[in-house]
Write a protein that holds these residues in place. Structure first.
Motif, mmCIF file in Angstrom:
data_model
loop_
_atom_site.group_PDB
_atom_site.id
_atom_site.type_symbol
_atom_site.label_atom_id
_atom_site.label_comp_id
_atom_site.label_asym_id
_atom_site.label_seq_id
_atom_site.Cartn_x
_atom_site.Cartn_y
_atom_site.Cartn_z
ATOM 1 N N SER A 70 36.504 -18.574 -7.152
ATOM 2 C CA SER A 70 35.799 -17.306 -7.035
ATOM 3 C C SER A 70 35.046 -17.260 -5.720
ATOM 4 O O SER A 70 34.789 -18.287 -5.087
ATOM 5 N N GLY B 10 35.022 -8.838 -10.135
ATOM 6 C CA GLY B 10 33.860 -9.118 -10.947
ATOM 7 C C GLY B 10 33.021 -7.895 -11.240
ATOM 8 O O GLY B 10 33.095 -6.875 -10.555
ATOM 9 N N GLY C 134 37.840 -13.207 -7.947
ATOM 10 C CA GLY C 134 38.319 -14.499 -8.398
ATOM 11 C C GLY C 134 39.827 -14.575 -8.509
ATOM 12 O O GLY C 134 40.524 -13.555 -8.512
ATOM 13 N N VAL D 149 29.470 -15.578 -7.286
ATOM 14 C CA VAL D 149 30.610 -16.394 -7.697
ATOM 15 C C VAL D 149 30.617 -16.652 -9.193
ATOM 16 O O VAL D 149 31.644 -17.068 -9.740
#
Length: 121
Positions: free
Chosen positions: A50, A99, A35, A104
């Motif tokens: 993202s 992440g 992101g 996403v």
């Protein structure tokens, strides 16, 4: 965890474009969502965009939708943010993030130092 290094920021006039890059290391890059976030003085960090692990799914903040494009080059461990039709309100320090998951909608557990984007006349 991932180590991230952003580049590509600078000074641009309203309506101009910039492309930010984030080089990742220390993690299997292609396994994780990524992101972009931004922050200006006195304000909270704001989600920008993202992308899922493969690059086939993206998500954008309403404020940048249609102007910014997030993409990734998994072969070279690079995350990009193409920013077009920039506005003064886009000014801030832009950071990339890795992440914990692949989608996403992942939460993020590693952050870069950030690169300054200034949009001004």
């Amino acid at each position: 965890q991932a180590q991230l290094a952003e580049s590509g920021g600078g000074l641009v006039q309203p309506g101009g474009s910039l492309r930010l890059s984030c080089v990742a290391s220390g993690r299997t890059f292609s396994n994780y969502g990524m992101g972009w976030f931004r922050q200006s003085p006195g304000k909270e960090r704001e989600f920008v965009a993202s992308i899922n692990y493969s690059g086939r799914s993206t998500h954008y903040a309403d404020s940048v939708k249609g102007r910014f494009t997030i993409s990734r080059d998994n072969a070279n461990n690079i995350l990009y943010l193409q920013m077009n039709r920039l506005k003064v309100e886009d000014t801030g320090v832009y950071s990339c993030a890795s992440g914990q998951g692949a989608t996403v909608f992942t939460t993020f557990d590693a952050w870069g130092q950030g690169t300054q984007v200034t949009v001004s006349s």
